[in-house]
Each structure stands twice: as C-alpha cells, then as structure tokens.
Design an enzyme around this catalytic site. Structure first.
Site, PDB file in Angstrom:
ATOM      1  N   GLY A  17      24.095  38.482 101.721  1.00 12.90           N
ATOM      2  CA  GLY A  17      24.817  37.435 102.077  1.00 12.90           C
ATOM      3  C   GLY A  17      26.316  37.688 101.795  1.00 12.90           C
ATOM      4  O   GLY A  17      26.785  38.754 101.836  1.00 12.90           O
ATOM      5  N   GLY A  18      27.099  36.513 101.766  1.00 12.83           N
ATOM      6  CA  GLY A  18      28.636  36.932 101.729  1.00 12.83           C
ATOM      7  C   GLY A  18      29.146  37.515 100.668  1.00 12.83           C
ATOM      8  O   GLY A  18      30.204  37.946 100.433  1.00 12.83           O
TER       9      GLY A  18
ATOM     10  N   ASP B 230      27.084  25.119 106.263  1.00 12.96           N
ATOM     11  CA  ASP B 230      26.976  26.615 106.643  1.00 12.96           C
ATOM     12  C   ASP B 230      25.466  26.632 107.186  1.00 12.96           C
ATOM     13  O   ASP B 230      24.724  27.489 106.889  1.00 12.96           O
ATOM     14  CB  ASP B 230      27.067  27.417 105.287  1.00 12.96           C
ATOM     15  CG  ASP B 230      27.358  29.097 105.729  1.00 12.96           C
ATOM     16  OD1 ASP B 230      27.555  29.166 107.125  1.00 12.96           O
ATOM     17  OD2 ASP B 230      27.125  29.571 104.908  1.00 12.96           O
TER      18      ASP B 230
END
Length: 455
Positions: free
Chosen positions: A197-198, A313
């Site tokens: 993920g980020g 998102d």
C-alpha cells in the site's frame, strides 16, 4: 462435597441401632414379668403336678398340700388380673442385678463405638473436603499461569488471542500483542506479503491451521501514519456491512502500527485483473456480481450512514475478493463524511479515482490525459465498444448488457456532479445483469460458470 448432607443419614442409622438395643432390653425384661411377680419360693415349682414324694404322704397331709397349691394358684390368678385392671402399678425389677449391669455395659460400649465411628467419619470427610478445596485452588492457579504462558503461542483466535476489548462500544475491535503478529507472519517475511500500500505492506498471518488473517503495517512519516491509521480504525470500528472489509484487531508497537483484517483469499480485484492470471478467473457474470457488491457497499456508505461517508480512494486494488469472489471495500484511511464539514479537507487519494470537485485550483480529470479513468468517446460509440472489452471475456456476454453497463459508466463520470446518478440508481441498473445464482435477478437458461478456465 456436601459433608453435612452425608452425616445426617449416618447419625440416623446409629440412633436407630441404639434404640433397637434399648427396645430389646425392654422386651426381654417384660417377658419375665409374670414369673418375677410370683413369690421366690414358688418360682421354680410346678403348681398342679404331683411328685412321687407327695403321693407317699398321708391323706390328711396331702390334703393340706393341695390346698396350699390351690391357694397359691388363686393368688397368682388374682394378681395377674390386677395387672390387667391396673396397668399403672409399679413393677418389680424383672431380672437380676447382674443381668442389668451386663446390659448397661453393652449399651455403653455401643454408644462409645458409635460416637467414635461418627467422629472418625466427620474427620475423614472434613479432611477430604479440605483436600478437594486446595486441589481446586491449585488447578485454578495453574490454568491462570498456563493462559499467561500461552499469550504468544499460535492457536485459534477465540481461545489464544490476548484481546483487550474496547468496553461499551458496539463493533469494537481487539488490541493484539506485537509478538503474536510477529509469530503469525513469521517475523514479517517477504514470502507472506500479500500486497503493498501507500504506507507499507500487507502480510498473510497464520494464527492456526484453519484461521488466517491479513496484517497491514503502517510505515512512513509519523503524522501521516497516525492520521490514516486512526481514521481507518475509527471507520471500520463503526461500519459493519457484508460488502465492507471486517477489522479484527489493531496493534501499536513503538512508531509502527498494524491493522488486522479478515482474510480475503482471492486478493484484490486489481491483482486478479492485472496479475499473472490477467483476469482469466473472472467471467462476465462474476465481474457483474463484483460491480453489484461494490455498489451495495457504496449505497450503505452514501444512503444508510448519517452523515454519509465518502470513501475517496475507490479503485480496483481496494476492492478485495473472498474465496467465493464476494467483493468488499477496503482501505478507509482517506474516508470522510460528506457535507459542509468536509469541503475544506486536504485532497488525498489516487488521481483519476477522485471526483473532479475534490481537486485543487480547478484541476480536473479532463485537463490531464494521464489521469483519465475512461475513454468517453469509445463508451458512447456502440460500434467501437466491443473492441475495448477484455479479450478474456470477449464474445461471452450479451451485447445489450454490455451497452447498458457502458451507459451507466458514462453517467458516473460526468464532469458535473448533478448529472451523475445516485449509487442506488446504479445498483438497480446492474442487478438485472447478474444471474440469480450470484445474487442478481437475471434468469439464464444455461449454467453460470463461476470462473473461466485459466490460459
């Protein structure tokens, strides 16, 4: 062990035995009453029988002897009659003194033996009760120490997790120990990485042979980590829906934070479409089912939450699939509530997946070709639309259904927010395209394959 309950019947048994001895004594005494009432000198002599000596006496003397015998017999009859008329008359001792003393000694011995036996039984059961009490305390202490020793071992979640529930809150999640997560992920080995993920990786965690979970680790700048971690923990603690990922627990270890989710065996929609299989496991009907599941999750957030929740998102990597390809929304780190309070929130998310009105300085999707989500002209041209369909499912769907899906997509990406349909309208437009077996309303004559054969 109920000791008093056992002593009561024992005492009754002993008392009955003693009273039986006393009754036997009374009966033996009363049986001799008639003999003892007679004068001693005549007790052992027959009344009406004549011995050979008496027959040898003179008639005159014999006559006197007979009179004496008759008088004695008459007195005896009168005395026995008086006993029937006056039953309360004092009785003369019925047995000899020696006999009384022997019987009293036997009763005394019986009393002493019974008392000794009773005391022994009381002492035995008291000792046994104390033994059981101490053993029970030792077992409880041992079980408690075993629970402490097993805090960091792997076993079923319901029994072995050291969980600290957030008291008084519906849908609360558990605080888990770092050592448990470390052991379940094999010290966060790369072999257990499910995705990235980020702010970190997502790891497969095995807590037992039958229980798996996904552990998301937050790494990066402390401020960003804390904000997204707390935001996702906040929303997933409150939100419970069949099409939204379930949060099982969380962990804070120094500057690193972790979230533990239910395991989604088929990964993300993005990994299915763009991974090694290139979408070969997803039939047209399964893709429509996934679209309906996503729409149901968004409908819950938009229409059934007060205030409504905006995910901000939503993309294929944040749509997770379980073993039956049921889709669930994930990654709520950027979610906010819609309305006045959210208009000035800092813009976050992936370009091309956020609404244009959330972008700063008038920056829109249409002004940046790299951020475009869909090609508008191709979606509206029915002659070119089949050319952009995934080759894996090409020629496997009804073209009318394909045109309907394209029309819904065009409406959803309109530049003007007022032109976009409500998510409820989108949901009702897609349900007729999904077979009944997959949760829709479409009736098909041929069996619906759950997945296409791999290529």
């Amino acid at each position: 062990m109920n000791v008093p309950g056992l002593l009561l019947p024992l005492w009754a048994l002993l008392s009955t035995t003693l009273f039986s001895l006393i009754d036997a004594r009374d009966e033996s005494t009363l049986s001799t009453i008639y003999a003892s009432r007679l004068p001693r000198k005549h007790k052992h002599k027959p009344v009406f029988l004549f011995s050979s000596k008496m027959q040898a006496q003179s008639p005159e003397k014999l006559y006197r002897i007979v009179l004496d015998k008759l008088r004695l017999s008459f007195e005896t009859i009168l005395y026995l009659g008086s006993l029937a008329v006056y039953p309360g008359m004092p009785l003369v001792p019925l047995v000899e003194e020696v006999h009384h003393q022997d019987l009293n000694k036997k009763i005394l011995i019986a009393l002493v033996a019974a008392s000794t036996l009773l005391c022994g039984i009381v002492v035995f059961f008291s000792c046994y009760w104390i033994y059981r009490l101490r053993k029970s305390r030792k077992c409880r202490a041992k079980c408690k120490s075993d629970d402490v020793a097993k805090r960091h071992t792997l076993s079923p979640i319901a029994d072995k997790f050291n969980l600290l529930r957030m008291a008084g809150k519906k849908g609360s999640v558990a605080a888990m120990e770092y050592q448990l997560l470390q052991a379940a992920t094999n010290n966060f080995q790369e072999d257990n990485v499910l995705g990235e993920g980020g702010h970190g990786c997502v790891y497969k965690a095995r807590f037992s042979e039958k229980f798996l979970a996904a552990v998301k680790r937050f790494e990066g700048e402390a401020q960003d980590i804390a904000r997204e971690f707390e935001n996702e923990l906040h929303w997933l603690t409150k939100i419970q829906h069949q099409n939204i990922i379930s949060l099982l627990g969380y962990c804070i270890h120094g500057e690193t934070r972790f979230l533990v989710y239910e395991m989604m065996q088929n990964g993300s929609l993005g990994s299915q479409l763009h991974g090694p299989t290139h979408g070969s496991a997803l039939t047209w009907h399964l893709r429509m089912k996934i679209a309906v599941d996503v729409a149901r999750g968004l409908e819950y957030l938009h229409e059934h939450r007060n205030p409504p929740v905006v995910h901000r998102d939503l993309k294929s990597s944040n749509i997770l699939l379980d073993s039956n390809f049921n889709a669930k929304l994930a990654d709520f780190g950027l979610a906010v509530t819609s309305g006045i309070q959210s208009k000035n929130i800092e813009i976050s998310g992936t370009l091309g997946y956020v609404a244009p009105e959330y972008l700063l300085d008038g920056f829109t999707i249409a002004s940046n070709s790299e951020a475009c989500l869909v090609a508008m002209p191709q979606l509206t041209d029915r002659s070119t639309l089949p050319k952009i369909v995934d080759p894996v499912i090409k020629h496997t769907m009804d073209l009318k259904h394909l045109y309907q899906v394209a029309a819904v997509a065009v409406l959803c990406v309109q530049q003007e927010p007022s032109y976009r349909p409500l998510i409820t309208d989108v949901l009702h437009s897609l349900i007729p395209l999904v077979p009944l077996e997959l949760g829709g309303s479409l009736r098909v004559t041929e069996p619906v394959p759950l997945a296409l054969p791999s290529h």
